[in-house]
Design an enzyme around this catalytic site. Structure first.
Site, mmCIF file in Angstrom:
data_model
loop_
_atom_site.group_PDB
_atom_site.id
_atom_site.type_symbol
_atom_site.label_atom_id
_atom_site.label_comp_id
_atom_site.label_asym_id
_atom_site.label_seq_id
_atom_site.Cartn_x
_atom_site.Cartn_y
_atom_site.Cartn_z
ATOM 1 N N CYS A 391 0.825 -1.198 0.000
ATOM 2 C CA CYS A 391 0.000 0.000 0.000
ATOM 3 C C CYS A 391 0.872 1.267 0.000
ATOM 4 C CB CYS A 391 -0.987 -0.008 1.169
ATOM 5 S SG CYS A 391 -2.354 1.166 0.948
ATOM 6 N N HIS A 515 -3.522 -4.949 -0.018
ATOM 7 C CA HIS A 515 -2.980 -5.547 1.210
ATOM 8 C C HIS A 515 -3.107 -7.072 1.153
ATOM 9 C CE1 HIS A 515 -2.561 -1.867 3.753
ATOM 10 N NE2 HIS A 515 -3.498 -1.409 2.953
ATOM 11 N N GLU A 517 -1.752 -9.207 2.912
ATOM 12 C CA GLU A 517 -1.698 -9.804 4.261
ATOM 13 C C GLU A 517 -3.077 -10.129 4.816
ATOM 14 O OE1 GLU A 517 -1.312 -5.253 5.040
ATOM 15 O OE2 GLU A 517 -0.825 -6.712 3.480
#
Length: 550
Positions: A391, A515, A517
């Site tokens: 990001c 993102h 994750e």
């Protein structure tokens, strides 16, 4: 969920609700305890979902400072929620929605809007029944389609802001069949100076719970070590629960081993017996053992990763920490994570990254620490150090390249420097007229098209990927041609939005506007993180061979 013909399970029996409360202190791990129980029920063949109740007045977690409250976790539908929902998604391997997070702000906003619209027909609007009814409605709606719903009440029993929720749970238990409800209370069992496990905090916590009409069915003692038999007996006696309803949840070296502890304690079997569904579960030999096999495998080797950010709090980057662990589980490597304050790198790296195998620059908001992030990115680019930018990390990689390769001195993001001559990162067109901060970014899951023959395509093994976003600013289209001409490759796009960047002549230099994750799981690691770790291991092997040649 196994079919009725396979197990005899009858879905018409109704959903089961496990309410989880905490006592003595916050941060005990009641969410991990709940998620671990859910993981085992899922292994046994049941469809499990979860609800996290956050008693704060915020409508969502989107405007909260990560340093105070931890990471803002983003769901597939764009909901900005408490980090605990990330744990539920990781443990249960499900995709939750914003409806699975109940906040006081959300509840009161709904009730007040109804009152303004005249929906209550002139009645006096009160905590009981209007607020409590809305809480119960939200829980039931979030549980639809599941066999078992875990409901974690944030905070501790006795907190004033949590009282409407506990009252709602009392009413909930009164309205549902008794066998469909289970109350679990997680408390701290500390040690005295002489090493004795003390039960008094648990006794007082349960007394507080019972004073508002809730009697726990299960007590879970959080302690450094397993509860002694006499400790269990004392808790059972003074808290009025059966002895076999008192369980230990001792400290472990990895939260992903908590389901194994819970299983060894027999908590999942107790829950199934309580609900009367033990006979409907998959037989032991047929239950999913992937989790146990994954988290108990031996590790070979170590990778040292630097997380260059401005928040000196692990919870602020918890999904990144967990994603690195997931990649380590897949590659059977222990990943050591080191936070480096990006503010300390503003004037140059100066040896602070010499001992790390790879660098991650995470997302964030605000200008503080960004110059240090840019310096870290420059160091990685020029020294062939594996780099992953997420990001804001992706955006700062564009800024660094514009400054140091294109020669655009002072290039920056217009979000961080409104007066920059070269706004290589600029506002999204649809955001220009936005005034409210909450819930107005590009949020949630979006599809990215991936160019064949690129690193990103190798990582995902597909022409597209679906990942979650949380940002307002984008790569400015005016500079894309110059960036690409200088060697930067935008290998992932979504329309005219740049989503993935990479440098082909670098061992691993990858940035994502999204993102990744947020979609990583212990048994299904995120491709960018796996590729990042692969590059570190490959470089370690090269150095080992070079060392052997000498």
């Amino acid at each position: 969920m196994p079919t009725e013909s396979e197990t005899g399970y009858d879905p018409s029996l109704g959903r089961k609700f496990i309410f989880v409360t905490g006592g003595v202190m916050s941060g005990l791990g009641k969410g991990i305890t709940a998620a671990s129980t859910g993981r085992l029920l899922a292994n046994a063949g049941f469809d499990v979902t979860a609800v996290k109740i956050d008693p704060y007045l915020n409508v969502d977690a989107g405007t909260m400072n990560p340093f105070q409250h931890g990471e803002v976790y983003v769901l597939k539908d764009g909901g900005e929620v408490d980090l605990d929902l990330g744990n539920y998604e990781r443990f249960l391997d499900i995709d939750m929605t914003f409806d699975h997070n109940v906040t006081t702000g959300k509840v009161y906003q709904e009730v007040i809007e109804k009152e303004r619209a005249g929906d209550y027909l002139g009645k006096t609007v009160q905590i009981i029944p209007h607020i409590t009814d809305d809480i119960k409605r939200r829980i039931r709606e979030a549980a639809e389609g599941s066999d078992v719903c875990l409901i974690e009440v944030g905070g501790t029993v006795g907190d004033i802001e949590g009282m409407p929720y506990l009252e709602a749970l009392r009413q909930f238990a009164h309205e549902e069949d008794e066998e469909d409800i289970l109350f679990t209370h997680v408390t701290l069992v500390p040690y005295s100076k002489n090493g004795e496990q003390k039960t008094k905090p648990t006794q007082h916590s349960v007394k507080e719970l019972r004073s508002i009409g809730l009697q726990p069915d299960v007590l879970v003692g959080r302690c450094e070590d397993p509860l002694d038999p006499e400790t269990r007996e004392k808790i059972a006696l003074f808290c009025d629960v059966p002895g076999d309803a008192v369980f230990s949840n001792p400290d472990v070296d990895d939260i992903y081993k908590v389901p194994l502890v819970v299983e060894d304690e027999g908590l999942d079997e107790f829950v199934m017996d309580h609900f009367g569904i033990a006979d409907e579960a998959l037989p032991e030999p047929e239950r999913d053992t992937t989790w146990r096999e994954t988290v108990t495998q031996e590790k070979e080797g170590t990778a040292n990763v630097a997380l260059v950010g401005k928040y000196g709090l692990e919870d602020a980057y918890i999904s990144i920490h967990e994603s690195l662990k997931h990649a380590g589980l897949e590659k059977q490597v222990e990943v050591e994570r080191e936070w480096i304050n990006s503010e300390n790198l503003a004037d140059g790296v100066d040896g602070q990254l010499d001992d790390v195998d790879g660098v991650i620059v995470p997302g964030g908001f605000g200008s503080r620490g960004t110059e240090g992030k840019i310096e870290a990115i420059r160091y990685c680019r020029q020294n062939d150090v594996p780099f992953l930018g997420l990001c804001l990390g992706f955006q700062m990689a564009v800024v660094e390249y514009a400054r140091n390769v294109l020669g655009l001195d002072g290039a920056h993001s217009a979000e961080l420097d409104e007066s920059t001559r070269y706004p290589v990162i600029d506002i999204l067109p649809e955001q220009k007229e936005m005034d409210d901060m909450g819930g107005t970014m590009r949020l949630g899951a979006h599809v990215t098209d991936i160019e064949q023959g690129t690193l990103a395509h190798d990582l995902y093994g597909s022409d597209s990927c679906t990942e979650r976003h949380r940002h307002r600013y984008e790569v400015n289209p005016e500079y894309i041609g110059d960036l690409e001409a200088a060697g930067m490759v935008f290998s992932g796009t979504s329309g005219n939005r740049m989503e993935i960047l990479e440098l082909p002549d670098h061992p691993y230099f990858l940035g994502t506007q999204f993102h990744p994750e947020f979609r990583s799981r212990p048994t299904r690691a995120s491709p960018p993180f796996v590729g990042f770790l692969d590059s570190i291991l490959a470089k370690q092997d090269e150095l080992a061979v070079a060392g052997g040649d000498h």
